[in-house]
Scaffold this active site. Structure first.
Site, short mmCIF file in Angstrom:
data_model
loop_
_atom_site.label_atom_id
_atom_site.label_comp_id
_atom_site.label_asym_id
_atom_site.label_seq_id
_atom_site.Cartn_x
_atom_site.Cartn_y
_atom_site.Cartn_z
CE LYS A 54 -3.67 -2.48 2.37
NZ LYS A 54 -4.28 -2.83 3.66
CD GLN A 98 -2.87 -4.63 6.81
OE1 GLN A 98 -2.82 -3.71 6.00
NE2 GLN A 98 -3.54 -5.76 6.56
CG ASP A 121 -9.79 -0.36 4.59
OD1 ASP A 121 -9.50 -0.67 3.42
OD2 ASP A 121 -9.03 -0.54 5.55
#
Ligand code: NAD
Length: 298
Positions: A54, A98, A121
């Site tokens: 990412k 994460q 997200d």
């Protein structure tokens, strides 16, 4: 006739090039660039490798990028304080935590502490609600469903009035993509059925799908005879079915019997190289959208 392959690897390249162009334009106009913070707790090799990918992508696109690597024993209060810091940082548009988090931390509490406007997200309950309402309310869509819809649109698959069957009802794939396909709008306006482990006749539902989206996590679940000739098949499943002894890498398969299905479907996504590569691209697109939204409203 063999199906057209919808390549996530190729579509991902197109999307990243478009984002890069938008970021360059923002810079040229004297605006700030999109900002993304990744929060990694502990040193799990899998989490490190996801976060590294990412970060690498964000850097390639010209984003402002901050890495917060925190020790495994960080307290929940300290992690919440860190999120609060970035919630209030005007140069940060996306906050990524994460998962999984260590046992002393309540995942839900942490994810729900992210400002919904920076929740790239799109798992925060506010963003789930916005997705349900649709239209302008939904700034972001969760990344994997967003990638699926993008592949459907970019492969010129007709969705308006199409019978869409979604296999799987998870919060991260099945439920959101079903709702997105049923909404009014481009790449949507479909008639949607969700099927799952309690569905009585899975085959009968799949057989009438103009667009079949499979996210079950069961290799070979969808048999070739369940596929409507000429339909579009999106295989979200990623299953490790063995190990390549030469490369030491896992052999991956989807939920659809790909070799046989590609002789029946009109369009199909491969595994690997289909939906998988789209997810990070959509995460970056969400961060860009968040920055554009913040700049417009500042
Ligand atoms: P999940 O386990 O949370 O949900 C699976 C769903 O499939 C459940 O709702 C279940 O009811 C349904 N299901 C399972 N077996 C079934 C059966 N035999 N018949 C009918 N329905 C059945 O999984 P998930 O997180 O939604 O992921 C699904 C698959 O997609 C997994 O293989 C996962 O690895 C993959 N995935 C890929 C990406 C990506 O490529 N970027 C992202 C997310 C998930």
């Amino acid at each position: 006739m063999t199906a057209e392959i919808i390549s996530g690897t190729e579509i991902r390249k197109e999307i990243l090039a478009e984002i890069k162009e938008d970021v360059a334009k923002m810079k040229a106009e004297g605006k700030r660039v999109p900002g993304l913070v990744t929060i990694l707790v502990g040193e799990s090799p899998a989490s490190i490798s996801y976060v590294t990918l990412k970060i690498k992508t964000a850097n390639e696109l010209g984003f402002k990028e901050i890495q917060e690597n925190q020790p495994e024993d960080i307290s929940e209060a300290d992690l919440l304080a860190l999120i609060d810091k970035y919630n209030n940082d005007p140069e940060i548009d996306g906050i990524l935590v994460q998962l999984p988090l260590p046992d002393q931390i309540d995942d839900k509490k942490v994810l729900n502490a992210i400002n919904p406007d920076k929740d790239v997200d799109a798992f925060h309950p506010v963003n789930v609600g916005r997705l349900m309402i649709g239209g302008d309310e939904a700034i972001f869509h969760p990344c994997t469903p967003a990638g699926i819809q993008e592949m459907i649109v970019r492969s010129n698959t007709e969705t308006s009035g199409a019978e869409v069957v979604v296999v799987g009802r998870s919060n991260i794939v099945g439920k959101p993509i079903a709702m997105m396909m049923a909404q009014k709008g481009i790449g949507a306006n479909s008639t949607v059925t969700i099927v799952h482990t309690r569905t009585k006749d899975l085959a009968a539902h799949c057989k009438r799908a103009d667009i079949l989206i499979v996210a079950a996590g069961v290799p070979g679940l969808v048999k070739p005879e369940w596929i409507k000739p000429g339909s579009t098949v999106i295989d979200v499943g990623v299953n490790r079915i063995g190990m390549n002894e030469k490369t030491g890498k896992a052999i991956l398969s989807g939920d659809v019997d790909y070799d046989a299905a590609k002789e029946i479907a009109g369009k199909i996504t491969p595994v690997p190289g289909g939906v998988g590569p789209m997810t990070i691209a959509m995460l970056m697109k969400n961060t860009l959208k968040s920055a554009q939204y913040a700049l417009k409203n500042s």
